[in-house]
Structures are given as structure tokens and as C-alpha cells.
Design a protein around this motif. Structure first.
Motif, PDB file in Angstrom:
ATOM      1  N   VAL A 199      40.781 102.828 -19.142  1.00 16.35           N
ATOM      2  CA  VAL A 199      41.751 102.503 -20.185  1.00 16.35           C
ATOM      3  C   VAL A 199      42.375 101.134 -19.909  1.00 16.35           C
ATOM      4  N   ASN A 200      43.234 101.038 -18.884  1.00 18.61           N
ATOM      5  CA  ASN A 200      43.815  99.736 -18.549  1.00 18.61           C
ATOM      6  C   ASN A 200      42.734  98.744 -18.115  1.00 18.61           C
ATOM      7  N   ASN A 201      41.795  99.215 -17.320  1.00 16.76           N
ATOM      8  CA  ASN A 201      40.601  98.435 -16.995  1.00 16.76           C
ATOM      9  C   ASN A 201      39.479  98.966 -17.867  1.00 16.76           C
ATOM     10  N   TRP A 202      39.297  98.313 -19.019  1.00 20.30           N
ATOM     11  CA  TRP A 202      38.356  98.854 -19.998  1.00 20.30           C
ATOM     12  C   TRP A 202      36.956  98.934 -19.408  1.00 20.30           C
ATOM     13  N   LEU A 203      36.500  97.838 -18.812  1.00 26.23           N
ATOM     14  CA  LEU A 203      35.206  97.810 -18.142  1.00 26.23           C
ATOM     15  C   LEU A 203      35.380  97.192 -16.762  1.00 26.23           C
ATOM     16  N   THR A 204      34.955  97.887 -15.737  1.00 23.49           N
ATOM     17  CA  THR A 204      34.930  97.340 -14.381  1.00 23.49           C
ATOM     18  C   THR A 204      33.473  97.144 -14.000  1.00 23.49           C
ATOM     19  N   CYS A 205      33.099  95.897 -13.749  1.00 18.97           N
ATOM     20  CA  CYS A 205      31.694  95.533 -13.530  1.00 18.97           C
ATOM     21  C   CYS A 205      31.496  95.033 -12.105  1.00 18.97           C
ATOM     22  N   VAL A 206      30.522  95.592 -11.423  1.00 13.82           N
ATOM     23  CA  VAL A 206      30.191  95.207 -10.047  1.00 13.82           C
ATOM     24  C   VAL A 206      28.688  94.997  -9.967  1.00 13.82           C
ATOM     25  N   SER A 207      28.256  93.912  -9.325  1.00 15.43           N
ATOM     26  CA  SER A 207      26.832  93.624  -9.208  1.00 15.43           C
ATOM     27  C   SER A 207      26.428  93.514  -7.743  1.00 15.43           C
ATOM     28  N   ASN A 208      25.127  93.501  -7.507  1.00 18.24           N
ATOM     29  CA  ASN A 208      24.604  93.343  -6.148  1.00 18.24           C
ATOM     30  C   ASN A 208      24.277  91.881  -5.839  1.00 18.24           C
ATOM     31  N   CYS A 209      24.924  90.963  -6.566  1.00 14.86           N
ATOM     32  CA  CYS A 209      24.745  89.533  -6.273  1.00 14.86           C
ATOM     33  C   CYS A 209      26.109  88.858  -6.109  1.00 14.86           C
ATOM     34  N   TYR A 210      27.004  89.542  -5.396  1.00 24.00           N
ATOM     35  CA  TYR A 210      28.307  89.015  -4.968  1.00 24.00           C
ATOM     36  C   TYR A 210      29.271  88.732  -6.125  1.00 24.00           C
ATOM     37  N   THR A 211      29.155  89.414  -7.261  1.00 21.14           N
ATOM     38  CA  THR A 211      30.063  89.176  -8.379  1.00 21.14           C
ATOM     39  C   THR A 211      30.698  90.487  -8.829  1.00 21.14           C
ATOM     40  N   SER A 212      31.912  90.394  -9.343  1.00 22.54           N
ATOM     41  CA  SER A 212      32.609  91.551  -9.907  1.00 22.54           C
ATOM     42  C   SER A 212      33.661  91.038 -10.889  1.00 22.54           C
ATOM     43  N   LEU A 213      33.902  91.789 -11.929  1.00 20.76           N
ATOM     44  CA  LEU A 213      34.920  91.406 -12.911  1.00 20.76           C
ATOM     45  C   LEU A 213      35.461  92.652 -13.593  1.00 20.76           C
ATOM     46  N   ILE A 214      36.656  92.491 -14.165  1.00 23.75           N
ATOM     47  CA  ILE A 214      37.307  93.569 -14.918  1.00 23.75           C
ATOM     48  C   ILE A 214      37.650  93.034 -16.301  1.00 23.75           C
ATOM     49  N   VAL A 215      37.176  93.708 -17.342  1.00 26.37           N
ATOM     50  CA  VAL A 215      37.550  93.379 -18.719  1.00 26.37           C
ATOM     51  C   VAL A 215      38.823  94.152 -19.034  1.00 26.37           C
ATOM     52  N   ASP A 216      39.901  93.420 -19.252  1.00 24.86           N
ATOM     53  CA  ASP A 216      41.211  94.044 -19.436  1.00 24.86           C
ATOM     54  C   ASP A 216      41.254  94.888 -20.706  1.00 24.86           C
ATOM     55  N   GLY A 217      41.862  96.075 -20.604  1.00 25.11           N
ATOM     56  CA  GLY A 217      41.964  96.970 -21.750  1.00 25.11           C
ATOM     57  C   GLY A 217      43.390  97.246 -22.192  1.00 25.11           C
ATOM     58  N   LYS A 218      44.365  96.573 -21.578  1.00 25.36           N
ATOM     59  CA  LYS A 218      45.763  96.832 -21.918  1.00 25.36           C
ATOM     60  C   LYS A 218      46.096  96.403 -23.344  1.00 25.36           C
ATOM     61  N   GLN A 219      45.456  95.325 -23.809  1.00 30.27           N
ATOM     62  CA  GLN A 219      45.724  94.867 -25.172  1.00 30.27           C
ATOM     63  C   GLN A 219      45.181  95.848 -26.201  1.00 30.27           C
ATOM     64  N   ILE A 220      43.993  96.407 -25.934  1.00 26.15           N
ATOM     65  CA  ILE A 220      43.440  97.425 -26.833  1.00 26.15           C
ATOM     66  C   ILE A 220      44.337  98.664 -26.836  1.00 26.15           C
ATOM     67  N   LYS A 221      44.811  99.063 -25.667  1.00 24.50           N
ATOM     68  CA  LYS A 221      45.703 100.227 -25.576  1.00 24.50           C
ATOM     69  C   LYS A 221      47.007  99.970 -26.321  1.00 24.50           C
ATOM     70  N   SER A 222      47.514  98.750 -26.210  1.00 22.40           N
ATOM     71  CA  SER A 222      48.752  98.398 -26.906  1.00 22.40           C
ATOM     72  C   SER A 222      48.570  98.449 -28.423  1.00 22.40           C
ATOM     73  N   MET A 223      47.419  97.997 -28.912  1.00 17.10           N
ATOM     74  CA  MET A 223      47.148  98.055 -30.352  1.00 17.10           C
ATOM     75  C   MET A 223      47.128  99.492 -30.855  1.00 17.10           C
ATOM     76  N   ASN A 224      46.470 100.372 -30.102  1.00 13.21           N
ATOM     77  CA  ASN A 224      46.431 101.779 -30.501  1.00 13.21           C
ATOM     78  C   ASN A 224      47.807 102.420 -30.441  1.00 13.21           C
ATOM     79  N   ARG A 225      48.599 102.048 -29.443  1.00 13.97           N
ATOM     80  CA  ARG A 225      49.951 102.594 -29.324  1.00 13.97           C
ATOM     81  C   ARG A 225      50.805 102.154 -30.508  1.00 13.97           C
ATOM     82  N   TRP A 226      50.725 100.871 -30.862  1.00 18.08           N
ATOM     83  CA  TRP A 226      51.474 100.364 -32.022  1.00 18.08           C
ATOM     84  C   TRP A 226      51.047 101.096 -33.289  1.00 18.08           C
ATOM     85  N   TYR A 227      49.735 101.286 -33.443  1.00 17.04           N
ATOM     86  CA  TYR A 227      49.228 101.944 -34.646  1.00 17.04           C
ATOM     87  C   TYR A 227      49.710 103.393 -34.717  1.00 17.04           C
TER      88      TYR A 227
END
Length: 432
Positions: A199-227
Motif C-alpha cells: 500500500v504505502n510501498n506500492w511496488l518494491t523492486c529488487v534485482s540480482n544486478c545490485y539495484t532496488s527501488l520502491i514505487v511510492d503508493g502514498k499518493q494513490i492511497k491519499s486519493m482513495n481516502r479523499w474519494y
């Protein structure tokens, strides 16, 4: 390869009046086709032929007011829904599916349905498309066609179909066009990216070539909460089924924002794979995870409306375009098992009685392994998702180390910083 672009119709009273009439006639013709298909099945247990509805209703005035090819497409859509039902009934009787399918039901009275025009029926005049109407419509109202603006970024020669879609008391034009085939880059399929959704971390991505990233999901959660708050306030002390122009407007706004977020998140993942020559994506997914879920009223309202399934499908679609292998796997016990300690990951329902994880999640977002190494909890889960398929795919995970799991990069969907550095991601065209 085909793609679809949506364009919202401006507040043109004459055009909206024509579109309303067409979609209402489409709604009535659809219900007529459903009635015939239901009666045929109930009384004689026969199945609909592909052109049977067209032969039955070709002299009906609901059919004649529409252009013939548009009316045919409406009735063939009804036939396709019944054929799907026949196939599901057969699968249910053979025990391939557990839930008994329901026969197609009537649309609600007073509604509107989609109208589709093939390229053959359309003509380009200037920068506008001429859309024809039926002969009966011309005889009644003296109008044989109407014009809509052509999308400025598309060529008319690539257009395959035009759809008029009524939604939330407004109209959307869908241009289905032929898309140029992308030259697929040469990616290393031994490089793999594991994705764990939340939810807060919409997508957490980890690879076997020394990279990792998190696609933030707080804005999507905030939109649904407002709605949800807006809908709750507007429906307070109102009868069941209450709907208004205000509710339609905020629903349409929320849907557009969500659709934009899905496209941005998918593009971020694909761009990361192309940049690091990653040729395989493993997405952790438990089917039916939102069915009858009981996390409490607040948690349910945050988790259930997040359209992660649509995001997964969008990523899979982009993977097929760019030649990336997309694998979906169940993610049971990936959050509690320790990747650094090499814990065994059983499938759902197959956990041994003496199974116990080596590490523990000590607080939100922080996981402690058996040898007291602290890593990001969601990154640990994403790495375990790769473990689920590593033996089957013969993957080398020697480069998936503690440093990758400790410091993932956080990426925001709507951010001025992202727009400056990744303009190709933030300004992507909304298409499906």
C-alpha cells in the motif's frame, strides 16, 4: 499491435445530445439481444449463432436508427457474452471452475451503452471525423451524420475503430489504432527483478544486478481516502442508490488519476529494466487475496480500492512489447522468511509443523535476520519472491546482497524532481 487512446468530450450541447441518443439506443438494442438469448436458452436450451440476432432485429427501429455496422457490433457483443457463458457452464459441469456462472442479465433501465464504429464507416474531413447515422435517424431528425475532432497525435490511416463510451455522466471517445512494433532490445534474461506489492510501498523492486527501488503508493492511497470521504459525506442521510452530478464528477476525476498512476508506475518499472538490461520480471501475487478480506474497516478501505491487479496487467502488457519475460508466482511466507539466512519457502497450505523463520520483522519497514542484519522488510519480501522461482529458472542470485536490500531508491509518481530527470516517464500517454 493495437493500442487505445481516450479523449474526453468537451461540453458541446449539440454533440452531447447526439451521443446521448446513440448510447441510449445502444442500451435498448443490447437489452433486446439479451432478452432473445435468455429466452432461447431457457425454453429450448439452444445457443445463439454469430449472426442470429442481426437477422431477428434488422427491421427493428432501434436497429435502424443506428448505422448498420455499429448496430451489428452491438448485437455481436451480446452473442459473445452468451458464448462465454456457454463455455463457462461447460467448464463448471466438468469441475474446472468452482463457482457456477450466471447467465447475462439485463442492463438497468434508462442507462446507456457503448457504441463502436469500424474504420470502414468513418471519413476524415479536415481535422474532424465524420460519423454516420442510420437512415431512420435521417428520416426522423434530418441528420445523417455528425463530426468529432480527430486526436492530434494520431494519424487517421492508423485508426482501426472508434468507440463512444458513456461513463459518469460524461462521454469518452476511444481511438483504437495500430501501433508500430517496438524494436525489442537485447536484454539479459538471467537478470531478474522481483516485485512485492503493498500500500504505502506500492511496488518494491529488487534485482540480482545490485539495484532496488520502491514505487511510492502514498499518493494513490491519499486519493482513495479523499474519494471515500467525499462519497461518504455526499451520501450521508441519502436513500440507497443515490447518485448525483457531484458524485459522478469526483468519481471520474479519481478514476483518471488512478489510471495515470498505473501507467506511470508501469513505465517506471519497465524503464528500470531497460536501463539495467533486466530481461525477467517475477511478480508476487496471491489470487483472490481481496475476497472477503477482514483487516478492519480502515485497512479494508485503504487496501481493497488500490488497483494493483490492473497495474500487474499493465506491466505484463509492456513486458510483451519490450521482450521481457513476465512471471507471476504466489508469495506465501515471503514476508516472514529471511532471505539472508536462506530460509525454506513452502507453498500456501504446505507449511511443515516445525517450520520457523530465522528472522523477524521488528517494526514497520524493518526486518532483522537471524545474524542480526537489518534490511528493508519489503525488499526482503521481494527477494524471497525471486527465490520462489530461482531453482526453476536456474537464476544466479550471488549479486543479490545485503546492500541491495538495505537502501532502495524511492520513486514518486507525481514529483517535480521526477519530471525534470525522467520526462519520458512522467509524461507518458494514457493508453491501454
Amino acid at each position: 499491435m493495437y493500442s487505445c487512446q481516450q479523449v474526453l468530450v468537451n461540453k458541446n450541447s449539440e454533440l452531447i445530445a447526439i451521443l446521448t441518443f446513440l448510447c441510449e439506443e445502444s442500451h435498448k438494442l443490447t437489452n433486446m439481444g439479451i432478452y432473445y438469448g435468455r429466452q432461447l436458452f431457457f425454453k429450448s436450451h439452444k445457443t445463439l449463432g454469430k449472426f442470429e440476432l442481426e437477422k431477428v432485429y434488422k427491421n427493428n427501429y432501434h436497429y435502424k436508427v443506428l448505422y448498420s455496422q455499429a448496430a451489428q457490433q452491438i448485437l455481436r457483443t451480446v452473442v459473445e457474452s452468451f458464448r462465454s457463458y456457454y463455455g463457462l457452464i461447460k467448464a463448471y459441469s466438468e469441475g474446472k471452475i468452482t463457482n457456477r456462472p450466471r447467465i447475462p442479465n439485463y442492463r438497468k433501465k434508462g442507462g446507456m451503452a457503448t457504441v463502436s464504429y469500424p474504420k470502414q464507416a468513418l471519413k476524415l474531413k479536415g481535422n474532424k471525423i465524420r460519423v454516420p447515422l442510420g437512415n431512420t435517424c435521417k428520416r426522423w431528425f434530418g441528420v445523417d451524420s455528425f463530426f468529432i475532432p480527430m486526436a492530434s497525435n494520431l494519424a487517421f490511416s492508423t485508426l482501426k475503430e472508434l468507440r463512444i463510451l458513456p461513463r459518469n455522466r460524461c462521454f469518452t471517445l476511444e481511438f483504437v489504432y495500430e501501433k508500430e512494433v517496438i524494436v525489442q532490445p537485447q536484454l539479459n534474461q538471467e537478470n531478474v527483478l522481483g516485485i512485492d506489492h503493498g500500500v504505502n510501498n506500492w511496488l518494491t523492486c529488487v534485482s540480482n544486478c545490485y539495484t532496488s527501488l520502491i514505487v511510492d503508493g502514498k499518493q494513490i492511497k491519499s486519493m482513495n481516502r479523499w474519494y471515500n470521504k467525499q462519497v461518504s459525506t455526499l451520501k450521508e442521510n441519502k436513500p440507497t442508490g443515490f447518485w448525483s452530478n457531484r458524485l459522478a464528477a469526483i468519481t471520474e476525476k479519481r478514476n483518471r488519476q488512478i489510471r495515470d498512476g498505473i501507467n506511470k508506475a508501469a513505465r517506471i518499472v519497465i524503464h528500470h529494466c531497460l536501463k539495467n538490461s533486466i530481461g525477467t520480471i517475477v511478480f508476487g501475487w496471491n489470487k483472490g487475496q481481496k475476497n472477503q478480506i477482514e483487516l478492519g474497516h480502515k485497512k479494508n478501505s485503504e487496501f481493497v480500492p488500490i488497483p494493483t491487479a490492473r497495474l500487474k496487467e499493465r506491466i505484463a502488457q509492456l513486458c510483451s512489447e519490450y521482450g521481457i519475460i513476465f512471471i507471476e508466482t504466489e508469495e506465501s511466507y515471503t514476508s516472514i522468511a529471511s532471505f539472508l539466512d536462506g530460509d525454506y519457502l513452502p507453498n500456501y497450505g504446505e507449511k511443515p509443523n516445525d517450520w520457523k523463520p530465522s528472522g523477524k520483522r521488528i517494526k514497520r519497514g524493518l526486518y532483522r535476520s537471524g545474524n542480526n542484519c537489518f534490511v528493508n522488510a519489503d525488499c526482503n519480501g521481494a527477494a524471497n519472491i525471486i527465490i520462489k522461482v530461482s531453482r526453476k529458472l536456474s537464476l544466479d542470485l550471488s549479486r543479490l546482497c545485503r546492500g541491495t536490500l538495505t537502501c532502495p531508491q524511492r520513486v514518486y509518481l507525481w514529483s517535480a524532481k521526477n519530471r525534470r530527470s525522467n520526462t519520458d516517464l512522467s509524461c507518458c500517454v494514457v493508453s491501454t
